[in-house]
Design an enzyme around this catalytic site. Structure first.
Site, PDB file in Angstrom:
ATOM      1  N   CYS A  70       0.865  -1.180   0.000  1.00 53.63           N
ATOM      2  CA  CYS A  70       0.000   0.000   0.000  1.00 53.63           C
ATOM      3  C   CYS A  70       0.905   1.233   0.000  1.00 53.63           C
ATOM      4  CB  CYS A  70      -0.865  -0.025   1.256  1.00 53.63           C
ATOM      5  SG  CYS A  70      -1.868   1.448   1.488  1.00 53.63           S
ATOM      6  N   CYS A 182      -0.932   3.632  -6.626  1.00 59.18           N
ATOM      7  CA  CYS A 182      -1.799   3.088  -5.571  1.00 59.18           C
ATOM      8  C   CYS A 182      -2.063   1.651  -5.975  1.00 59.18           C
ATOM      9  CB  CYS A 182      -3.112   3.877  -5.518  1.00 59.18           C
ATOM     10  SG  CYS A 182      -4.415   3.084  -4.547  1.00 59.18           S
TER      11      CYS A 182
HETATM   12  N1  DGL Z   1      -4.037   0.679  -1.881  1.00 54.49           N
HETATM   13  C1  DGL Z   1      -3.604   1.830  -1.198  1.00 54.49           C
HETATM   14  C2  DGL Z   1      -2.410   2.502  -1.846  1.00 54.49           C
HETATM   15  O1  DGL Z   1      -1.621   1.842  -2.482  1.00 54.49           O
HETATM   16  C3  DGL Z   1      -4.559   2.731  -0.488  1.00 54.49           C
HETATM   17  C4  DGL Z   1      -5.928   2.968  -0.998  1.00 54.49           C
HETATM   18  C5  DGL Z   1      -6.782   3.591   0.086  1.00 54.49           C
HETATM   19  O2  DGL Z   1      -7.027   2.903   1.081  1.00 54.49           O
HETATM   20  O3  DGL Z   1      -7.167   4.765  -0.068  1.00 54.49           O
HETATM   21  O4  DGL Z   1      -2.198   3.660  -1.702  1.00 54.49           O
END
Ligand code: DGL
Length: 259
Positions: A70, A182
């Site tokens: 993430c 993301c």
């Molecule tokens: N999947 C996450 C990222 O790579 C975060 C998405 C979220 O929870 O807003 O930033």
């Protein structure tokens, strides 16, 4: 070996998909912080706390490495995590450096899609300041795309309308490279390839992250079609429907990625 991957929701499964290809015999524990997803629209102190709570839970398990799959959680908390735990912890950041390199060869600009929180934090702004000598990097938060993804919304018309709205003021002819900063966004890679002009190249960080994992844990990465390890899904609210959703999302990703 058992490796944990962690995200706010199903985004990190894009990294797990890559890890399963590269490390087809290893076991994985995938943890989603369903109590707090999405992270990208929350404040830094909130996300720090959510990440610490989730990682505390994960560290109760027998694991040999943790991938913070993430970008938002990495930007918010990776340093604290590395100070607290002594197993290898691999984070993620938007792949701005390779994007700038490629765009320079084409004489064009770079557009980075990420969450609002990732784009606002110094980990990202410092990275851009370090590598963007010619001021070619632009950024755009896409919080709605995280929500679409969490709803398993992959309908082409809906997603196309969304991107048409988002990109209406942007001249894509000026760009050669879009960074998917993301881990929820690579779900839309093949749709985006159909929607965007063909000269645009999409890059994300999962490949580099798994390479880094492999070098830290000393595994030789052997890409393979047949995954033969064991995957356990967990989520912070323990909702069985979400565990089922993770399994479906992973199946969807397997149909999207070609070896
Ligand atoms: N999947 C996450 C990222 O790579 C975060 C998405 C979220 O929870 O807003 O930033």
């Amino acid at each position: 070996m058992r490796i944990a991957l962690f995200d706010s929701g199903i985004g990190g499964l894009t990294v797990l998909t890559e890890a399963m290809r590269r490390l087809p015999k290893e076991d994985f524990l995938y943890f989603a912080d369903t109590l707090h997803v999405p992270y990208g629209t929350k404040t830094l102190p909130e996300v720090k706390r959510f990440v610490q709570e989730s990682v505390n839970t994960i560290m109760q398990e027998e694991i040999q490495a943790l991938v913070v799959a993430c970008n938002t959680a990495t930007s918010a908390a990776i340093e604290e995590l590395r100070r607290t735990y002594d197993i290898p912890i691999i984070g993620m950041e938007p792949a701005v450096k390779p994007a700038v390199k490629r765009s320079q060869a084409a004489g064009k600009r770079v557009l980075v899609f990420a969450t609002s929180l990732t784009l606002s934090l110094s980990k990202y702004t410092d990275l851009v300041a370090r590598v963007d000598d010619h001021k070619v990097v632009d950024s755009m938060p896409l919080p709605e795309l995280v929500q679409y993804c969490e709803q398993l919304q992959f309908d082409r018309d809906e997603i196309e309308r969304y991107f048409n709205r988002k990109l209406s003021g942007i001249d894509l002819a000026q760009y050669s490279t879009i960074v998917l900063g993301c881990t929820h966004f690579p779900y839309y890679k093949s749709l985006l390839q159909q929607i965007l002009p063909p000269h645009i190249e999409l890059i994300d960080g999962s490949h580099g992250t798994v390479e880094r994992l492999c070098s830290l844990i000393g595994c030789s990465a052997t890409p393979s079609k047949g995954y033969s390890g064991h995957i356990e899904f967990r989520c912070s609210d323990g909702n069985p429907a979400y565990l089922d959703k993770m399994a479906r999302a992973l199946d969807y990703l397997q149909t999207q990625y070609t070896l």
